[in-house]
Write a protein that holds these residues in place. Structure first.
Motif, PDB file in Angstrom:
ATOM      1  N   HIS A  32     -46.385  78.866  52.991  1.00 10.69           N
ATOM      2  CA  HIS A  32     -46.775  77.505  52.608  1.00 10.69           C
ATOM      3  C   HIS A  32     -48.138  77.207  53.217  1.00 10.69           C
ATOM      4  CE1 HIS A  32     -45.909  73.326  51.359  1.00 10.69           C
ATOM      5  NE2 HIS A  32     -46.440  72.961  52.509  1.00 10.69           N
ATOM      6  N   ASP A  34     -50.996  74.704  53.890  1.00 10.94           N
ATOM      7  CA  ASP A  34     -51.256  73.252  53.965  1.00 10.94           C
ATOM      8  C   ASP A  34     -52.756  72.989  53.988  1.00 10.94           C
ATOM      9  OD1 ASP A  34     -48.329  72.872  55.908  1.00 10.94           O
ATOM     10  OD2 ASP A  34     -48.722  71.915  53.972  1.00 10.94           O
ATOM     11  N   HIS A  67     -50.184  73.769  49.100  1.00  7.68           N
ATOM     12  CA  HIS A  67     -49.928  72.320  49.131  1.00  7.68           C
ATOM     13  C   HIS A  67     -51.243  71.613  49.403  1.00  7.68           C
ATOM     14  CE1 HIS A  67     -47.901  68.773  51.503  1.00  7.68           C
ATOM     15  NE2 HIS A  67     -48.414  68.374  50.352  1.00  7.68           N
ATOM     16  N   MET A  69     -53.492  68.574  50.126  1.00  5.69           N
ATOM     17  CA  MET A  69     -53.553  67.200  50.619  1.00  5.69           C
ATOM     18  C   MET A  69     -55.039  66.836  50.682  1.00  5.69           C
ATOM     19  SD  MET A  69     -50.633  67.730  53.526  1.00  5.69           S
ATOM     20  CE  MET A  69     -50.850  69.517  53.448  1.00  5.69           C
ATOM     21  N   ASP A 185     -40.455  69.010  52.463  1.00  5.62           N
ATOM     22  CA  ASP A 185     -41.552  69.482  53.302  1.00  5.62           C
ATOM     23  C   ASP A 185     -41.784  68.561  54.498  1.00  5.62           C
ATOM     24  OD1 ASP A 185     -45.125  70.109  52.695  1.00  5.62           O
ATOM     25  OD2 ASP A 185     -43.790  70.576  54.370  1.00  5.62           O
TER      26      ASP A 185
END
Ligand code: DX5
Ligand code: ZN
Length: 225
Positions: A32, A34, A67, A69, A185
């Motif tokens: 994952h 980020d 992911h 952001m 998450d």
């Protein structure tokens, strides 16, 4: 059986090859990634996560679960598409103009753009965003990421009222025959994992709980339960 997506946010750069190799041996299902731009959230991990992802691509075949952001979704998608991730997930809240119709069109266009580039697509929502706001996008995506902490940091406590959102999403997609993954998450560890699974998430992101463990395989097997 749930799948585990290990967040490498708090991984130490010096340990990258050992950590990635041990996570692979421990059978994490995904890495994952980020990606934070310092605007959508205060932390900036952009360059580091690009580096980590290209390194992982060189030494592992395990899929990248990206992911985003970020405020500028388009350029982040273009940067990460070049690393051929398994899925790119962006935030519903990244499209926040006053004009709701424009946001809807931009989100649908981004979903199509990512799919047209042979990559799966996910849509993420923060803890305070209503599930109803994204119902209309669910038929077009592969995964819905429910943030169980405020985005921006690892090591936070799971916000328990987000479990209801996972349950509601699970009920909604079952009732409407929408076949998508539900990824939870943030704050997922041995104390919270059974509630998250019971709520209906089938992909669990965990960073701190895994990376602090002496034996990654033990903790990943326990989280998979
Ligand atoms: C937070 C990130 C999460 C977080 C998970 O903004 O999206 O993926 O790093 O880490 P833990 O498991 O430590 O909450
Ligand atoms: Zn994440």
């Amino acid at each position: 059986m749930v799948e585990i997506s290990t967040s490498i946010l708090s991984m130490k750069e010096a340990d990258i090859s050992k950590t990635i190799m041990n996570l692979e041996i421990a059978k994490t299902d995904y890495f994952h990634i980020d990606v934070m731009d310092g605007k959508f959230v205060t932390k900036n991990t952009y360059a580091k996560m690009l580096n980590y992802s290209s390194y992982i691509k060189r030494i592992s075949n395990l899929p990248l679960d990206v992911h985003l952001m970020v405020e500028d979704v388009q350029s982040a998608v273009d940067d990460f598409l070049s690393l051929e991730p398994n899925i790119i997930t962006f935030h519903f809240e990244s499209f926040n103009s006053e004009d709701k119709e424009k946001n809807k069109k931009d989100i649908l266009d981004m979903i199509k753009y990512i799919k047209d580039n042979n990559c799966k697509v996910g849509l993420a929502i923060k803890p305070n965003t209503n599930l109803e706001d994204i119902y209309e996008f669910l038929p077009y995506i592969h995964m819905c990421l429910i943030m169980t902490v405020e985005p921006g940091e690892g090591g936070q406590e799971l916000i328990t009222n987000t479990l209801k959102k996972i349950e509601d999403l699970k009920n909604y997609i079952s009732k409407n025959n929408i076949d998508i993954d539900i990824e939870a998450d943030g704050g997922i560890n041995l104390a919270t994992v059974s509630d998250v699974k019971k709520a209906g998430a089938n992909i669990l992101v965990s960073g701190t709980a895994i990376l602090v463990a002496k034996d990654y395989k033990v903790i990943i097997d326990e989280l998979k339960g």
